[in-house]
Write a protein that holds these residues in place. Structure first.
Motif, PDB file in Angstrom:
ATOM      1  N   VAL A  38       5.843  -1.895 -11.580  1.00  0.00           N
ATOM      2  CA  VAL A  38       7.251  -1.483 -10.884  1.00  0.00           C
ATOM      3  C   VAL A  38       7.954  -3.221  -9.972  1.00  0.00           C
ATOM      4  O   VAL A  38       6.009  -3.608  -9.591  1.00  0.00           O
ATOM      5  N   ILE A  39       8.400  -3.632 -10.154  1.00  0.00           N
ATOM      6  CA  ILE A  39       8.721  -4.261  -9.134  1.00  0.00           C
ATOM      7  C   ILE A  39       9.197  -3.542  -8.362  1.00  0.00           C
ATOM      8  O   ILE A  39      10.398  -2.807  -7.941  1.00  0.00           O
ATOM      9  N   VAL A  40       9.343  -3.871  -6.866  1.00  0.00           N
ATOM     10  CA  VAL A  40       9.817  -3.102  -5.542  1.00  0.00           C
ATOM     11  C   VAL A  40      10.510  -3.612  -5.142  1.00  0.00           C
ATOM     12  O   VAL A  40       9.936  -4.981  -4.396  1.00  0.00           O
ATOM     13  N   GLU A  78      18.729   3.098  -4.609  1.00  0.00           N
ATOM     14  CA  GLU A  78      17.995   4.572  -3.807  1.00  0.00           C
ATOM     15  C   GLU A  78      16.392   5.180  -4.049  1.00  0.00           C
ATOM     16  O   GLU A  78      15.735   4.619  -3.163  1.00  0.00           O
ATOM     17  N   SER A  79      15.616   4.529  -5.368  1.00  0.00           N
ATOM     18  CA  SER A  79      14.720   4.624  -5.376  1.00  0.00           C
ATOM     19  C   SER A  79      13.507   3.157  -4.397  1.00  0.00           C
ATOM     20  O   SER A  79      12.626   3.733  -4.647  1.00  0.00           O
ATOM     21  N   GLY A  80      14.315   1.919  -4.973  1.00  0.00           N
ATOM     22  CA  GLY A  80      13.571   1.293  -4.113  1.00  0.00           C
ATOM     23  C   GLY A  80      12.391   0.104  -4.879  1.00  0.00           C
ATOM     24  O   GLY A  80      11.986  -0.049  -4.849  1.00  0.00           O
ATOM     25  N   GLY A 103       0.945  -1.332   0.292  1.00  0.00           N
ATOM     26  CA  GLY A 103      -0.001   0.392  -0.007  1.00  0.00           C
ATOM     27  C   GLY A 103       0.916   1.291  -0.134  1.00  0.00           C
ATOM     28  O   GLY A 103       0.638   2.836  -0.469  1.00  0.00           O
ATOM     29  N   LYS A 104       2.094   0.774   0.622  1.00  0.00           N
ATOM     30  CA  LYS A 104       3.196   2.366   0.495  1.00  0.00           C
ATOM     31  C   LYS A 104       3.620   2.728  -0.938  1.00  0.00           C
ATOM     32  O   LYS A 104       3.657   3.820  -1.073  1.00  0.00           O
ATOM     33  N   TRP A 105       3.134   1.772  -1.977  1.00  0.00           N
ATOM     34  CA  TRP A 105       3.493   2.405  -3.417  1.00  0.00           C
ATOM     35  C   TRP A 105       1.967   2.982  -4.240  1.00  0.00           C
ATOM     36  O   TRP A 105       2.246   3.354  -4.852  1.00  0.00           O
ATOM     37  N   ALA A 106       0.649   1.913  -3.965  1.00  0.00           N
ATOM     38  CA  ALA A 106      -0.508   2.931  -4.511  1.00  0.00           C
ATOM     39  C   ALA A 106      -0.332   3.791  -4.902  1.00  0.00           C
ATOM     40  O   ALA A 106      -1.105   3.926  -5.846  1.00  0.00           O
TER      41      ALA A 106
END
Length: 325
Positions: free
Chosen positions: A214-216, A163-165, A119-122
């Protein structure tokens, strides 16, 4: 209600969609992990591909423990394969009004804060893949990019994150795909005609044509089933089965159909991709399974794929109607 873009992720708008077939023990382990999740999703959809074991009883035994998430159980009349199961799971989740749909097989378990991590990336992305631990606790490497013209995974795409994650991807994996309903609406449901194999790669590729996929760098799942592997040093090659060998070659025809429909098909490059795929499966037979038996399934898959290629009535999966709840 309609779904407007938001800069906040609401876990209650997410649905976990699970496909299972005759692996009630693994399913129970996955459901146990979901009971400890914080936060939990709004819904959990379980698609049972006509299991003959005690899957139904296992599902019912978890109904109260999964609350406040609402459990929806769909038992198929026949085994529709992973492709059919995920297509049905996506359909049910979409019709429930889910804003986010998190797909997974029954042979994983969820990290307790996995949904919060996704959810942090949503707010930034609409097609997201998290990372997985392998059975032994090591980082599971997944080939997150495909060589588009050849229609094959790129085996040596960088595994490290900056560093972008996150890293851009143009593929997908139903063992952890986290996708927004807007993208599902545009590209339609996963194609059940694949039965198994290539279906998630194709679906992820279609999604990447509509949004930044993306893959995180977030570990959110853990594999719970050990698979025989050949350690190649920097990569592993998993064992397969006769069914997989057949479908990995047959379903090249479906990839070709999608490529033709979307006007990206290059016969020379795609033919090379098919040759490389055939060779890779021969290597898998020789070095992972230590046999040459099974080659006939590769040939049979190619033969049946030619029939699919000649089907003039074939059409891609259609977009979905906007669903208002």
């Amino acid at each position: 209600m309609t779904h407007a873009p938001s800069d906040r992720f609401d876990p209650s708008t997410a649905t976990i969609a699970i496909v299972t077939f005759n692996r009630s023990g693994l399913l129970a382990r996955l459901l146990t992990s979901i009971t400890t999740m914080d936060p939990k999703p709004g819904h959990i959809v379980i698609v049972d591909n006509a299991s003959t074991d005690d899957t139904t009883d296992v599902v019912e035994s978890f109904r109260e423990g999964l609350e406040p998430a609402r459990l929806v159980y769909r038992r198929m009349e026949t085994n529709t394969g992973g492709s059919g199961g995920f297509s049905e799971g996506m359909k049910v989740a979409y019709e429930l009004g889910s804003e986010w749909i998190w797909l997974m097989d029954d042979d994983v378990e969820v990290i307790p804060d996995g949904l919060a991590k996704m959810g942090k990336w949503a707010p930034r992305f609409k097609s997201i893949q998290g990372r997985r631990y392998d059975y032994d606790g090591s980082a599971f490497y997944w080939q997150y990019r495909v060589a588009e013209r050849m229609g094959i995974p790129i085996p040596f795409a960088p595994a490290e994150f900056d560093e972008s994650g996150f890293k851009p991807m143009n593929s997908g994996c139903f063992e952890g795909m986290f996708i927004h309903r807007d993208i599902v609406q545009q590209i339609g449901l996963p194609d059940p005609r694949f039965f198994i194999y290539w279906d998630d790669q194709m679906y992820g590729w279609l999604a990447s044509r509509k949004t930044q996929s993306v893959i995180v760098d977030e570990f959110v799942l853990r594999r719970t089933r050990e698979i025989k592997q050949w350690d190649m040093g920097i990569r592993h090659m998993n064992a397969s089965s006769n069914a997989y060998r057949y479908y990995i070659m047959r379903n090249r025809a479906y990839i070709k159909k999608y490529y033709r429909a979307l006007e990206v098909y290059n016969p020379i490059a795609f033919g090379l991709g098919t040759t490389l795929t055939f060779g890779k499966e021969l290597i898998r037979l020789l070095f992972v399974e230590r046999t040459v038996r099974g080659t006939s399934n590769l040939v049979r898959g190619l033969r049946d794929g030619r029939r699919i290629s000649k089907d003039g009535s074939w059409r891609p999966m259609p977009p979905l109607e906007p669903h208002i709840v």
